[in-house]
Design a protein around this motif. Sequence first.
Motif, PDB file in Angstrom:
ATOM      1  N   THR A   9       0.844  -1.187   0.000  1.00  0.00           N
ATOM      2  CA  THR A   9       0.000   0.000   0.000  1.00  0.00           C
ATOM      3  C   THR A   9       0.874   1.231   0.000  1.00  0.00           C
ATOM      4  N   GLU A  11       1.421   3.095   2.369  1.00  0.00           N
ATOM      5  CA  GLU A  11       2.139   3.265   3.626  1.00  0.00           C
ATOM      6  C   GLU A  11       3.495   2.568   3.625  1.00  0.00           C
ATOM      7  N   ILE A 309      -8.702   9.012   1.041  1.00  0.00           N
ATOM      8  CA  ILE A 309      -8.352   7.607   1.299  1.00  0.00           C
ATOM      9  C   ILE A 309      -9.582   6.749   1.066  1.00  0.00           C
ATOM     10  N   ARG A 310      -9.454   5.759   0.215  1.00  0.00           N
ATOM     11  CA  ARG A 310     -10.579   4.879  -0.084  1.00  0.00           C
ATOM     12  C   ARG A 310     -10.935   4.032   1.127  1.00  0.00           C
ATOM     13  N   ALA A 311     -12.232   3.735   1.255  1.00  0.00           N
ATOM     14  CA  ALA A 311     -12.686   2.921   2.382  1.00  0.00           C
ATOM     15  C   ALA A 311     -12.063   1.529   2.333  1.00  0.00           C
ATOM     16  N   GLU A 313      -9.142   0.743   1.300  1.00  0.00           N
ATOM     17  CA  GLU A 313      -7.765   0.809   1.759  1.00  0.00           C
ATOM     18  C   GLU A 313      -7.698   0.873   3.288  1.00  0.00           C
ATOM     19  N   SER A 314      -8.625   1.640   3.889  1.00  0.00           N
ATOM     20  CA  SER A 314      -8.682   1.688   5.351  1.00  0.00           C
ATOM     21  C   SER A 314      -9.024   0.319   5.926  1.00  0.00           C
ATOM     22  N   THR A 315      -9.994  -0.360   5.272  1.00  0.00           N
ATOM     23  CA  THR A 315     -10.368  -1.700   5.735  1.00  0.00           C
ATOM     24  C   THR A 315      -9.192  -2.664   5.622  1.00  0.00           C
ATOM     25  N   GLY A 317      -5.994  -1.894   5.662  1.00  0.00           N
ATOM     26  CA  GLY A 317      -4.989  -1.586   6.675  1.00  0.00           C
ATOM     27  C   GLY A 317      -5.372  -2.106   8.041  1.00  0.00           C
ATOM     28  N   ARG A 318      -6.658  -1.966   8.390  1.00  0.00           N
ATOM     29  CA  ARG A 318      -7.107  -2.463   9.698  1.00  0.00           C
ATOM     30  C   ARG A 318      -7.032  -3.984   9.750  1.00  0.00           C
TER      31      ARG A 318
END
Length: 407
Positions: A9, A11, A309-311, A313-315, A317-318
């Motif tokens: 990603t 990050e 930030i796309r949802a 991508e957040s999902t 990462g979590r």
Amino acid sequence: MTAVAFPSTSESRTPQQVWRRVRGVLCAVLVLVVGGVALAAVRSGGQHGRLDPRSADPQGSRAVAELLDERGVSVDVATTLEEAAGAAGPDTTLLVTAPNLLTTGQQRRLRTATADSAGRTVLIAPDGPTAARLAPGARPEARGPVTARAPGCSLPAARAAGSAELGGIHYGTDSPDATSCYPDDGLAPMLVLPGRGAGDTVLLGSSDLLHNDRLDQQGNASLGMQLLGSRPHLVWYLPSLDDPSAAGGPGGQDGIGGEGAGGASGFLGLIPQGWLWATLQLAFAAVLAAVWRARRFGPLVTERLPVAIRASESTEGRARLYRKADARDRAAATLRSATRTRISPLVGVSTRDADSPAVLLPAVAARIGDPCRDPGALLFGPAPADDAALVLLTDQLDALEREVRTS
């Protein structure tokens, strides 16, 4: 949700980013290493150390050695016990700069060599066990500051020198023939014990009067020259850890850290001078770095994100964090809570009661219309035992939600 390999990603740091982040620290470390090597190389040229008659450092003793040489006293440096013991004799003064560094066996051998030599032995700041072996009858009683003191004794060398800077260890004695000079409350930082014949042993509580930067103070030069120049030959013994007698011979196995080595005095003598100041400087630098890099305290403020930030991508990462921490229980609890929140309005239950099994489960059971199925295990069951069970739970929750929506 299916088990897939997570792609890189935004990050993930590239090698270039990592290099830019650490190059400042690496450059600082490199400068410190180069500076330390250069300083060591400079200091190694012609400078030997504390109480060394070849050293011109402030705490070296080259000045007094040169003064003695001008008076016709030959000065020889010894770094092994064999050299020091072999040189003992009626025409020799043996100066032991660090008697506490000697092992028990070395101290006994040195005492044997000097007891019958009829020469003079000068010991610098021997502690209790060392004084008991090398100067029987003397015992350390207290410590005091190094300051100018009056002789306070009938010793010719002390009376001729007058006031001198002494201190450090103060000695007491029960010997009626001993001479205590420069006394302080009945104890003396300079003690002279007579030996056999014309020989004697001199104990100095500190070495300051022999240092280059103190030799011109008070009567230090006169006292030092008279104590060390009473015989035509002076052996300046600098005990060394490289001495073979420290590892072998009688008592040599006692080692440097034990009673015979003088304990902490010998160890602290090995630490380079200025270590305390250097430690304080490093601690201050560490505090400054911590303040510089620390978070600033104060109220939180909001700011617009520079990018959206796309949802997904957040999902992702979590999910990666959960997987890295092996937190299947937290992941399952999150999936179940989200499912309960989404289906509760569909079965006529408020979102406030979505986490209540007594309210939600009857409504869900009535909605799916299958009395043989128990939605409680899916919505409120235990944490899955492994990743496969977590994936199965995810599929079952998706199937239950689709069924509630279509029924």
